[in-house]
Each structure stands twice: as structure tokens, then as C-alpha cells.
Design an enzyme around this catalytic site. Structure first.
Site, PDB file in Angstrom:
ATOM      1  N   LYS A  72      40.489  26.616  39.706  1.00 58.50           N
ATOM      2  CA  LYS A  72      42.043  26.645  39.548  1.00 58.50           C
ATOM      3  C   LYS A  72      41.592  27.818  38.792  1.00 58.50           C
ATOM      4  O   LYS A  72      42.703  28.719  39.101  1.00 58.50           O
ATOM      5  CB  LYS A  72      41.906  25.250  38.299  1.00 58.50           C
ATOM      6  CG  LYS A  72      43.232  25.396  37.882  1.00 58.50           C
ATOM      7  CD  LYS A  72      42.993  24.291  36.672  1.00 58.50           C
ATOM      8  CE  LYS A  72      44.430  23.504  36.001  1.00 58.50           C
ATOM      9  NZ  LYS A  72      44.681  23.012  34.750  1.00 58.50           N
ATOM     10  N   LEU A  74      33.148  30.214  39.858  1.00 55.28           N
ATOM     11  CA  LEU A  74      33.432  29.290  39.346  1.00 55.28           C
ATOM     12  C   LEU A  74      34.095  27.984  38.941  1.00 55.28           C
ATOM     13  O   LEU A  74      33.751  27.021  37.858  1.00 55.28           O
ATOM     14  CB  LEU A  74      32.121  30.766  38.216  1.00 55.28           C
ATOM     15  CG  LEU A  74      31.400  31.578  38.154  1.00 55.28           C
ATOM     16  CD1 LEU A  74      31.471  32.604  36.869  1.00 55.28           C
ATOM     17  CD2 LEU A  74      29.976  31.034  37.793  1.00 55.28           C
ATOM     18  N   ASN A  75      35.276  28.469  39.437  1.00 50.16           N
ATOM     19  CA  ASN A  75      36.355  27.822  38.257  1.00 50.16           C
ATOM     20  C   ASN A  75      37.018  27.921  39.887  1.00 50.16           C
ATOM     21  O   ASN A  75      38.180  28.703  40.101  1.00 50.16           O
ATOM     22  CB  ASN A  75      36.595  28.222  37.002  1.00 50.16           C
ATOM     23  CG  ASN A  75      37.827  27.190  36.535  1.00 50.16           C
ATOM     24  OD1 ASN A  75      38.162  25.935  37.073  1.00 50.16           O
ATOM     25  ND2 ASN A  75      37.879  27.468  35.032  1.00 50.16           N
ATOM     26  N   GLY A  93      38.718  39.657  40.776  1.00 44.38           N
ATOM     27  CA  GLY A  93      40.408  39.316  39.781  1.00 44.38           C
ATOM     28  C   GLY A  93      41.444  40.700  40.564  1.00 44.38           C
ATOM     29  O   GLY A  93      42.542  40.752  40.302  1.00 44.38           O
ATOM     30  N   GLU A  94      40.093  41.002  41.677  1.00 41.17           N
ATOM     31  CA  GLU A  94      41.225  42.194  42.119  1.00 41.17           C
ATOM     32  C   GLU A  94      40.885  41.795  43.759  1.00 41.17           C
ATOM     33  O   GLU A  94      42.303  42.645  44.003  1.00 41.17           O
ATOM     34  CB  GLU A  94      40.432  43.384  41.953  1.00 41.17           C
ATOM     35  CG  GLU A  94      40.857  44.353  40.512  1.00 41.17           C
ATOM     36  CD  GLU A  94      39.195  44.874  40.084  1.00 41.17           C
ATOM     37  OE1 GLU A  94      40.258  46.302  40.083  1.00 41.17           O
ATOM     38  OE2 GLU A  94      38.488  44.481  39.812  1.00 41.17           O
ATOM     39  N   ILE A 123      40.658  38.872  29.477  1.00 45.80           N
ATOM     40  CA  ILE A 123      42.297  39.545  29.479  1.00 45.80           C
ATOM     41  C   ILE A 123      43.636  38.260  29.898  1.00 45.80           C
ATOM     42  O   ILE A 123      44.147  38.822  30.783  1.00 45.80           O
ATOM     43  CB  ILE A 123      42.791  40.585  29.895  1.00 45.80           C
ATOM     44  CG1 ILE A 123      41.350  40.421  31.843  1.00 45.80           C
ATOM     45  CG2 ILE A 123      41.453  41.710  29.792  1.00 45.80           C
ATOM     46  CD1 ILE A 123      42.067  42.158  33.011  1.00 45.80           C
ATOM     47  N   PHE A 137      45.188  44.482  33.383  1.00 38.49           N
ATOM     48  CA  PHE A 137      45.383  44.730  34.395  1.00 38.49           C
ATOM     49  C   PHE A 137      44.595  45.530  34.588  1.00 38.49           C
ATOM     50  O   PHE A 137      45.370  47.257  36.033  1.00 38.49           O
ATOM     51  CB  PHE A 137      46.317  44.609  35.438  1.00 38.49           C
ATOM     52  CG  PHE A 137      47.008  43.301  35.274  1.00 38.49           C
ATOM     53  CD1 PHE A 137      46.559  42.391  35.700  1.00 38.49           C
ATOM     54  CD2 PHE A 137      48.451  42.977  34.526  1.00 38.49           C
ATOM     55  CE1 PHE A 137      47.115  41.563  35.657  1.00 38.49           C
ATOM     56  CE2 PHE A 137      48.504  41.833  34.504  1.00 38.49           C
ATOM     57  CZ  PHE A 137      48.088  40.525  34.992  1.00 38.49           C
TER      58      PHE A 137
END
Lengths: 299, 740
Positions: free
Chosen positions: B635, B632-633, B705-706, B469, B244
Site C-alpha cells: 500500500k 515491504l508494504n 521512494g524515488e 517524511i 523530497f
């Protein structure tokens, strides 16, 4: 290096404790270890301060009679090394519901599998969740040493924040619940900064016995985390005893009856908030007993 | 073959993770491995006058105790300690000298044959200090805070230029709101503790398994600190248990383990304890003042945003704290100020969406307060102030589907059923509150190199030194490669987390998905070109006249896109050419075009139910609608947003690093007392990805991610206001703050 002793009998444990707490060459204080759920974090906390934790341990988890729940006449005896999970799984009368509810809110399941009732009272944290239900049950503490056995009320056993009346050569053997009516019901309410895995800001245990005429035959109310020692609200109990259990009673739960509490201002909450929350939880507990009882129906 | 991109593909490393086959930095073993236990300071500032390790040395099994007095040589200049993402200043040097710069600073490493012995012996080290007065309270350092210097590089962070006449606009505004907002320090608590295992190879080279978000960053840093040759150090991080942002910069566990391995010529592991993790970076505390001025119709006319954030005494860490408010809403007049308060703490660091969740807590709370003052629905206010341009740099957005986030999020939430009056909604005895907020983050892409090796049997290895990560990088790399190479997913193997692999930036800033997926596309094109050349040489090749951009790889074939019947199988092409293996390595650079702003956006809607008497807050529902380019995914992307929302709940209600300012030390340096939400605190969370086409890169990827954490805390705080009529401007919103 540290000494780690794990006797298989109570007799051996007591003589070891006697030796260790005597004078002379073999004297060295022993820390009694059961679940380790208080000792481990204490040790980690010390280490972060570069403080060593040079304890010699007496592990009591291999002594069979210290674990388990049994009847002794009218009393119920809970062995000192009985885990929270043991308590939750045991068949116990409704007077013990508060204790079970507390057991289910002490840490996560792994902690409940390890942590013991004896450890909770000997650790004597003001916020110990096991203590308010036990005080409501008028618990006594069975203590043994090579000098003999004694039994003291839990209310006088815990003397202050992290202080008990246990002598160095003594071991808490069991918690004795001296008798209760089959009709007694109990409830535990816990308030924390999150839903679970949290040290109580305040907690309340209430045990109530309602007579056939609908009046309160007996009521015991304990507040945790709002004084150095979880505290029975004797004045409030007296106020309510003998009264009919109905909604008008809620108004009788007035702030003045909580003056015995001495809550702290700390990072978990202000003293003002704790005092107010204690009263609200007590009112809720009382209201809970007024709700119609639902019989469990087998599916 | 169905495409993999855009589907809910399960993690290709999932089975390895749940069975324990996936090894983390502290799980690699070699015979004779030694264990290091870190001794940390108990004062915040001063110097060590005496360090007695004799008792520790006497413990059986202790090999050595390393301190600043007996350590092997380390670099003596700041430049050597500057990692790829170091802020300006003089980086901390572990075990360098007698100076104490923060509490919990590493001051010795006890190395022993077992971790238990090391940890015990570490408790026997005694230290004496000469203490100097410290300051750890941002409010005490606030008046001495100094404006940040303009950055040396154009990509650095600085408050945007003022525009218009903000003072005059504020003075004349029909409706004004001004408030001060506070977010405390929050510490990183990833599941995996920081740890490094350093293998001292027989030739003297070091293999370093480290928990990091950038293996090459750590490798370069270690070479600098210890004057080692690049070929002498290999850094690996195949799996990371959450980071993170805490692992963007090399952390001291790696330095200490390498230091011991070099001093003792042995293999050494160092793992930090949970309390020691509080000596790493943290999200800086932030004190903000926001002033908003609006016309009576809800048009924003002025924004003034001032921030003070915390950094250490030796480095200047900051991000674009105030810049977000200039970017998000249309407003002709704006001004910003950002000051740094220096504290005797470690340097603050990136934490999921650094600067945005804290800045937008202030801005989005203030917008809610402005909506109340205007008697306007908070969502309607956002729509009236909607900005089609990045006003900080006066340019359009490459794409911005925020309006659609508002629409779809509001519809899924049922926002139109909201009664705007505070305390107007109830569920039984509980007060109900509905709040919303906006989120904005960057959509960045970085230079990256990807190598692909394709074998004639139709399997491919894709290699890049990026990390995974825990976000799902392994999986999206395999999906993209499988689609573009026209191979089944199970024929793709991914190599990452190894400094010897082709170059990658650190995995941060939400940029790896866009960088590595487009990097794969570039390298696949090179593979395809080589395959086409081979295919053309097949006798009577149907692709004899095809140009590279006219063919694609699909189902194990090289296929003419204009006429699908014209194809050559990859296996045939390679066999005819006598080629067993095709290997290509290409570097992909992001577009240099900065005429457009590139951002992701979100609209967050939250429902709280509040026990009015005692202030217990339950976040019963959150809807997060995300405009993040191509997903892209679905899930792993949903998981990113779900985890972000949970963290946002923690930011709103639980998280707070408590410092005893007299001791200059964190009081709740453990996960029992540093509260994050437990499962029982998390209820219904719905994630919506709105369609957003973006042509900034060929795949249209922006990164996710953020963005999910941004806006969650203010949405909850605004819901708390709506439920109770009480505005809490300092996080976390603890029970007693709602009490009269």
C-alpha cells in the site's frame, strides 16, 4: 496599525467612504474588502518584496443588501458581495450559464466560497473570468456614494488593466443584468496551462439567441485575457447576426475578425498562440450551440 | 499470525495524521513562545549598506530584530557549517554578514509576541544595498561552466570513465541521433512549510522541533554553528509533511530560531512563507547534449552525454547526471562530460531522485528519436540494447528484473496494439499518443543503529533516529518488527525523529527502508539470542540444545524452527529469568561488497490525448512497472509510485521556476503560479511491482521512494511525439509549444 472597519449598513459604509476620501484630517484611502481573494495574494506578493501594504480596510461583507440575487423589473441584480458559490447555487435562466460556468472555474471551492462578483470586476484583471460572461449579458454596474447613485455599462466601467471608473468615495453595489430573452443560451470556455486552479491563457463567453426560423437573432461574443480588458467581438457578432445557425458559419469565424484583440506575450503563452486559441474557442462555442439540445429528463 | 511484511498494511500513524494528533514542527507550543518573521533580500547580489529596523522595533509586541549587526556569535569557519550531506564549497551562513548571495536571502529576523505582529513589523524593515551585477540564467553562464572536479571520496559522483573509441564509433555509425535537451529549475513545494520551534528549557538547553529529513544532521550542524555541546541541543521531527530532498540539509529556519532563542533566552518559532521556500534548494536546471550511434539492426554502438547543471557561486552541488546513460544500455563506446554553471542563486539541492529524472529525460527522449530513425519500436530498441552489466564499473547487477518490467508493463498497457506511425492514432477529435521510457535508480543501504526494548507482556518499542517524511517509515518498521518478534502489529511502538535515539543517516536516497528494516532484523536477532538464553534456563526446556540460528520468534513464543512443537513462551522465559525487559541495540552496516551494482529499475508507459488545435495535453493513462526488490508494504509502496508518477506528469507538462533574469528573482514563487498537476490533470495510473529477488541484504529490500518519478517525463514526451509528430526537447511541454 491599520484601520479595519466593518459597517453593518450601506449608509454607514458610504458615509465612511465619503469621509475617508474627502480632504482634511479624516482623509485616508480605504480599500474595500469583500472576499479578499485578490487582496490577500497582493499583500503576500508585496511582503516578499519587503514592501509594506499599509491599507486601511472597509469590510463590506456585513451589509446584507450587498449579497444575493434578485429581480428588479426585467433586470436581474447580483449584489456586489455575492460569492461565486452563491451564483452557482442560484436558479438563473440559461443566459446565465456562462456566468455559472465561469464561477465554477475560478479557483477551488474555498476561493469560490469567498470570492465575490463585485471584487472580480473592481479588481479589473484582464484575465478576470467573471467579466466575459457579464459583458455578454450587457451588464451594468450599479454604483452608490453619498452623492447619489449611478449606473454605468460594465464595458465602460473597466477602463484598462486594473483600472476602473470608480471614484474614491464610490462603492459598487450591484451588477445589473438588464434583460435577456428566456430563449437565450450561453457558454463559457476557459483555456489554462492545467485543468483547474489556473489563470486563463484565454477565455470566451458566448450568448446566443436563436429565432424561431433558426436564424441568429442575437449573439454576443467576448474574449478574456487577450487584451487589457475583456473585449466584445462586435464585428464578428455583426457578421453572424441574422444568419442561419449551421456548420457553414464556422468558416465565417476568420482571423481578421479578431484584430481588435491585443494579446500579450508572457509566461503563460505567446501572443500568437493566444490569438489563435481565441479563434478556436469561439468556433467551438459556436459549434456547441449547433449540437442538438438535450432535454433534462428526471430520473 | 499472518505475516505483515509484503502486505497492504495501513499506516499506523494514519489516524493521528487525519485527526490532527500528529504534530509537526511548527505546532509545538509552550507558554511565552515568541514568533520570528524572516526578512529577505530583494537583490540577487551585493551587500547591505544600511539596514533600518527602528520602525519595526517601535511596533508594540516586537521584542527584537536580529540582523548580522546585532546577532549573537556564530562560527566563523566553513567547517562548522558543513552538514552531513553538504556539497563541496563554502556553505551559506544565515545572518552572518552584509553580503547578499541570492535573492530572498534571509537578512533579518523580527521577533514578536505574535506571528501577526512579527509579520507586520517585518514589512517595516528598510534596507539599502550596494548592488553588483548578477547572473541567474544558465544559458548566460553556460560558456563559463567548468568541468566538475573528481570527488575526494570514492562514493562521490563523477562522470564515468570514457570507454572504447566513442568518436570513431559515432563517426562510423549507420544511424546517428544528436540532440540538445533542457529541463528548467524546479522548486520544492512540499505541503508543510519549513518551520522550527525552539524551546528554551529552564536549564538553558534547547529542544528544537524542526522540519527535517535528518534530526541528527541538524543537531550536529547547530552544535557546529553555535559552538554548543551535543547534550545541550535535542532535535526532534516526529512528523514531516513532505520533504523530497529539501530537508536533507539543515535549512535556515532552524538557524534563525536557535539564534533568536539564544539571543533572547526565550522559546521561539520561525515559519517560512511559501515565497520564502523559494530561497531553499531546487532541482538544478540542466542543459544536455546526447549523441547516439547505432548499427542498422538497432544495436547501440556509441553514447556521448554532456551535461551542464546549475549550482550557486559558493557551493558545488551535483550528482551523477551523466552516469545513468553509461549504466542503462549496453554500449561499447561511451564518453561523458559534466560541467557546472555558477549562478547567483541558492545552492541547488537534491530533489526526488536527484539527477536521474532530468538525465533520463534526455537519454530516453534521445532513445525514442533513435528508434524513429531506425524505424524500430521504441521498446524493441530498449530490448536490443539491454545491458546485463553495469558498464561504468564493469560488474554485474545484484538483480535486474527490468526485462520483466518491460514485459508486464507492455502487457498491462496494451503496447502491442500501438501503431508506430506518428499521428496515426485518434480518439474522436483528439490525437492519441503512446510513449515509453526506462527508469533506473540506486538501491543503497547505509549504516544504522536500532534499539529494541521488549517487555514481558509482549510489547516492544523500536527506536531509531530516522525520519518518516511521509513515506510510511513508521509503518514498515512496525511491520518488520512485528513479524520478526512474532508479535501483533499493535504491540509494536515506533520511536523515530529524535536526535537522542540510536544513529541513523538522513532519510534520503531511498535507502531508509533497506537500512532500517535490516537494522531491525539485526537487533531482533540479538533480542532472540537473549531470549533463547533465558528459555534454556526454564526447567526441562525444550530448547535446551537449540542454537540461536535454529530458533525464531513467532506468536509470542521462542520456537525451534526444525520442530515447531519445541517452544517456550517469551513471557515464561522472561518470568523465569526474573527479567521484565530486554533491551538490545545493534548497528547494521551494509555489505562492503562492491563487486555488483545495486539498482532499481522501471518501465513507464504513457498515453496522452491531445487537443490538436490548441495543444491541450491530457495524460490519460500511465503504467509504471517497477523492479525494486522486495516490497515491504504494497500500500505505502504503491502510494510512493503513484505520487512519483503525478510528479512526473508535472515535470513533463507543468513545473518550471520562472526567473526574471534582470532582477535575478523568481517570478512565480507561489503555488498559484508555480504549476503542479491538480487532481483534474491526473487520470488512470497503474502500478506494477514485478518480482525481484535480491540477496544484497537479508530482507532483499531495495527502496522505492524515488524510482517512480524517473522515466515518467520522457515517456510522456515520447507519447506527445507519437501523437503529434512534434518533438519537444525542452520541458515543460506547454500548450503553445505544440502550436504551429
Amino acid at each position: 496599525m491599520a484601520i479595519y472597519l466593518r459597517p453593518a449598513s450601506l449608509k454607514a459604509a458610504l458615509s465612511t467612504l465619503a469621509q475617508a476620501s474627502g480632504k482634511g484630517r479624516s482623509a485616508h484611502p480605504l480599500t474595500v474588502l469583500a472576499g479578499g481573494t485578490d487582496i490577500y495574494p497582493t499583500r503576500a506578493g508585496k511582503q516578499a518584496w519587503l514592501e509594506s501594504f499599509p491599507r486601511d480596510f472597509l469590510d463590506i461583507t456585513q451589509i446584507p443588501q450587498l449579497r444575493g440575487i434578485r429581480r428588479d423589473g426585467r433586470a436581474i441584480l447580483i449584489g456586489a458581495a455575492t460569492t461565486w458559490t452563491d451564483i452557482v447555487a442560484a436558479r438563473l435562466p440559461p443566459a446565465f450559464d456562462a456566468l455559472k460556468q465561469a464561477a465554477l472555474q475560478i479557483g477551488g471551492l474555498q476561493i469560490q466560497n469567498r470570492g465575490t462578483l463585485g471584487g472580480n470586476i473592481v479588481n479589473a484583471s484582464p484575465a478576470a473570468d467573471g467579466v466575459p460572461p457579464l459583458l455578454a449579458l450587457d451588464a451594468e454596474v450599479d454604483i452608490a456614494s453619498v452623492r447619489g447613485e449611478r449606473s454605468v455599462p460594465l464595458a465602460s466601467f473597466i477602463r484598462g488593466n486594473r483600472q476602473t471608473g470608480l471614484a474614491r468615495d464610490e462603492l459598487v453595489v450591484a451588477i445589473r443584468l438588464p434583460g435577456h430573452r428566456a430563449s437565450s443560451r450561453s457558454l463559457f470556455l476557459k483555456l489554462g496551462a492545467r485543468s483547474h486552479l489556473v489563470i486563463s491563457i484565454v477565455s470566451v463567453a458566448m450568448l446566443l439567441d436563436q429565432g424561431a426560423d433558426g436564424t441568429i437573432a442575437d449573439i454576443r461574443i467576448t474574449v478574456g485575457a487577450a487584451s487589457a480588458v475583456p473585449t466584445r467581438l462586435a464585428a464578428l457578432e455583426a457578421e453572424l447576426r441574422g444568419e442561419r445557425l449551421d456548420a457553414s458559419l464556422i468558416e465565417r469565424v476568420t482571423p481578421g475578425l479578431f484584430s481588435v484583440l491585443t494579446p500579450l506575450d508572457d509566461v503563460r503563452a505567446s501572443s500568437h498562440y493566444r490569438r489563435a486559441a481565441a479563434r478556436i474557442l469561439v468556433r467551438r462555442a459556436l459549434a456547441n450551440f449547433m449540437e442538438p439540445q438535450v432535454e433534462e429528463v428526471a430520473a | 499470525m499472518a505475516p505483515y511484511i509484503g502486505t497492504a498494511t495501513s499506516r499506523i500513524d494514519g489516524i493521528a495524521k487525519v485527526t490532527g494528533a500528529a504534530k509537526y514542527a511548527a505546532e509545538f507550543n509552550v507558554p511565552g513562545l515568541l514568533h520570528g518573521s524572516v526578512v529577505t533580500s530583494t537583490i540577487a547580489k551585493g551587500r547591505i549598506t544600511r539596514l533600518d529596523t527602528s520602525a519595526a522595533m517601535r511596533v508594540k509586541g516586537v521584542i527584537d530584530v536580529l540582523t548580522h549587526e546585532n546577532r549573537p556569535p556564530m562560527a566563523d569557519n566553513d567547517q562548522a557549517y558543513k552538514d552531513d550531506v553538504a556539497p563541496p564549497g563554502s556553505p551559506f551562513r544565515p545572518l552572518y554578514d552584509d553580503k547578499i548571495k541570492f535573492n530572498l536571502q534571509p537578512i533579518a529576523l523580527v521577533v514578536a509576541e505574535t506571528s501577526e505582529v512579527a509579520r507586520f513589523a517585518a514589512s517595516l524593515v528598510t534596507v539599502e544595498y550596494e548592488e553588483v551585477a548578477h547572473v541567474t540564467d544558465i544559458f548566460a553562464a553556460r560558456d563559463a561552466a567548468v568541468p566538475i572536479k573528481p570527488p575526494a571520496s570514492p562514493v562521490g559522483f563523477t562522470p564515468p570513465k570514457a570507454r572504447g573509441q566513442p568518436n570513431r564509433a559515432l563517426a562510423r555509425a549507420a544511424v546517428r541521433h544528436e540532440g540538445e535537451y533542457y529541463v528548467p529549475i524546479e522548486h520544492h513545494n512540499p505541503m508543510e512549510l519549513y518551520g522550527a520551534t525552539v524551546i528554551h528549557e529552564s536549564d538553558g538547553k534547547l529542544t528544537v522541533y524542526d522540519k527535517t529529513q535528518g534530526v541528527q544532521n541538524v543537531q550536529r550542524y547547530l552544535c557546529g554553528v553555535f559552538g554548543m555541546k551535543p547534550e545541550g541541543v535535542r532535535v526532534l521531527s516526529p512528523f514531516v509533511g513532505g520533504a523530497f530532498g529539501s530537508g536533507l540539509r539543515p535549512q535556515f529556519e532552524a538557524v534563525l530560531a536557535v539564534l533568536a532563542a539564544r539571543a533572547l533566552e526565550r522559546s521561539v518559532r520561525v515559519v517560512l512563507t511559501r515565497p520564502q521556500m523559494y530561497a531553499l534548494g531546487y532541482r538544478p536546471a540542466m542543459v544536455q547534449r546526447i549523441a547516439l550511434g547505432a548499427d542498422a539492426d538497432g544495436t547501440l554502438d556509441a553514447i556521448a552525454h554532456d551535461a551542464v547543471t546549475a549550482t550557486s557561486q559558493f557551493e558545488e552541488y551535483f550528482r551523477q547526471e551523466t552516469g545513468w546513460s553509461g549504466l542503462l544500455y549496453k554500449c561499447a563506446n561511451a564518453k561523458y562530460e559534466h560541467k557546472l554553471a555558477r549562478l547567483d542563486l541558492p545552492t541547488s539541492c537534491d530533489m526526488r531522485a536527484p539527477s536521474a529524472p532530468t538525465a533520463l529525460f534526455a537519454l530516453e527522449s534521445a532513445m525514442d528519436e533513435l528508434a524513429v530513425a531506425l524505424e524500430l519500436d521504441p521498446l524493441e530498441l530498449r530490448l536490443r540494447c539491454y545491458s546485463e552489466r553495469d558498464q561504468n564499473h564493469d560488474r554485474p547487477f545484484s538483480s535486474k528484473a527490468l526485462r520483466e518490467c518491460y514485459r508486464q508493463g507492455a502487457e498491462a498497457f496494451g503496447w502491442n496494439k500501438r501503431n508506430g506511425a506518428p499521428r496515426s492514432m485518434r480518439d474522436g477529435s483528439e490525437l492519441v499518443g503512446w510513449g515509453m521510457a526506462t527508469g533506473i535508480w540506486e538501491a543503497l543501504q547505509m549504516p544504522i543503529t536500532v534499539r529494541i526494548a521488549l517487555t514481558a507482556n509482549g510489547s516492544a518499542e523500536v527506536a531509531c533516529a530516522t525520519s518518516d517524511i511521509g513515506t510510511g517509515t513508521y509503518t514498515i518498521m512496525a511491520q518488520v518488527a512485528a513479524d520478526m518478534l512474532g508479535l501483533p502489529l499493535e504491540n509494536i511502538s515506533i520511536k523515530l525523529g529524535d536526535s537522542t535515539l540510536p544513529n541513523s543517516p538522513v532519510e534520503g536516497g531511498s535507502w531508509i527502508a533497506a537500512s532500517v528494516s535490516n537494522g531491525i532484523a539485526t537487533t531482533v536477532a540479538a533480542v532472540r539470542n537473549e531470549l533463547l538464553e533465558l528459555a534454556k534456563k526454564v526447567p526441562n526446556s525444550p530448547l535446551a540444545n537449540a542454537a540461536p540460528d535454529e530458533v525464531k520468534l513467532a506468536d509470542g513464543m521462542i520456537v525451534d524452527e526444525r520442530d515447531g512443537s519445541r517452544s517456550v513462551s517469551i513471557a515464561d522465559a522472561m518470568r523465569h529469568g526474573g527479567v521484565e525487559r530486554i533491551e538490545q541495540e545493534e548497528t547494521t552496516n551494509p555489505t562492503a561488497d562492491d563487486s555488483r551494482a545495486r539498482n532499481t529499475h522501471s518501465a513507464v508507459f504513457a498515453e496522452v490525448k491531445i487537443d490538436e488545435e490548441i495543444g491541450v495535453i491530457r495524460v490519460t493513462r500511465v503504467v509504471s512497472a517497477i523492479a525494486g526488490g522486495r516490497v515491504l508494504n504494497t500500500k505505502t509502496a504503491s502510494s510512493q509510485i503513484l505520487g512519483s508518477v503525478v510528479w512526473g506528469i508535472g515535470m513533463a507538462l507543468h513545473e518550471e521556476t520562472l526567473i526574471d533574469h534582470k532582477l535575478g528573482r523568481v517570478m512565480n514563487a507561489n503555488i498559484a503560479e508555480y504549476h503542479v498537476p491538480v487532481n483534474a490533470d491526473v487520470h488512470d495510473i497503474k502500478v506494477i511491482f514485478v518480482h525481484e529477488h535480491d540477496d544484497s541484504n537479508p530482507l532483499g529490500v531495495k527502496g522505492l521512494g524515488e524510482i517512480g518519478i524517473i522515466g515518467v517525463a520522457p515517456a510522456i514526451a515520447n507519447a506527445v511525439y507519437h501523437a503529434t509528430g512534434k518533438r519537444v526537447r525542452d520541458l515543460p511541454i506547454t500548450l503553445d509549444k505544440l502550436h504551429p
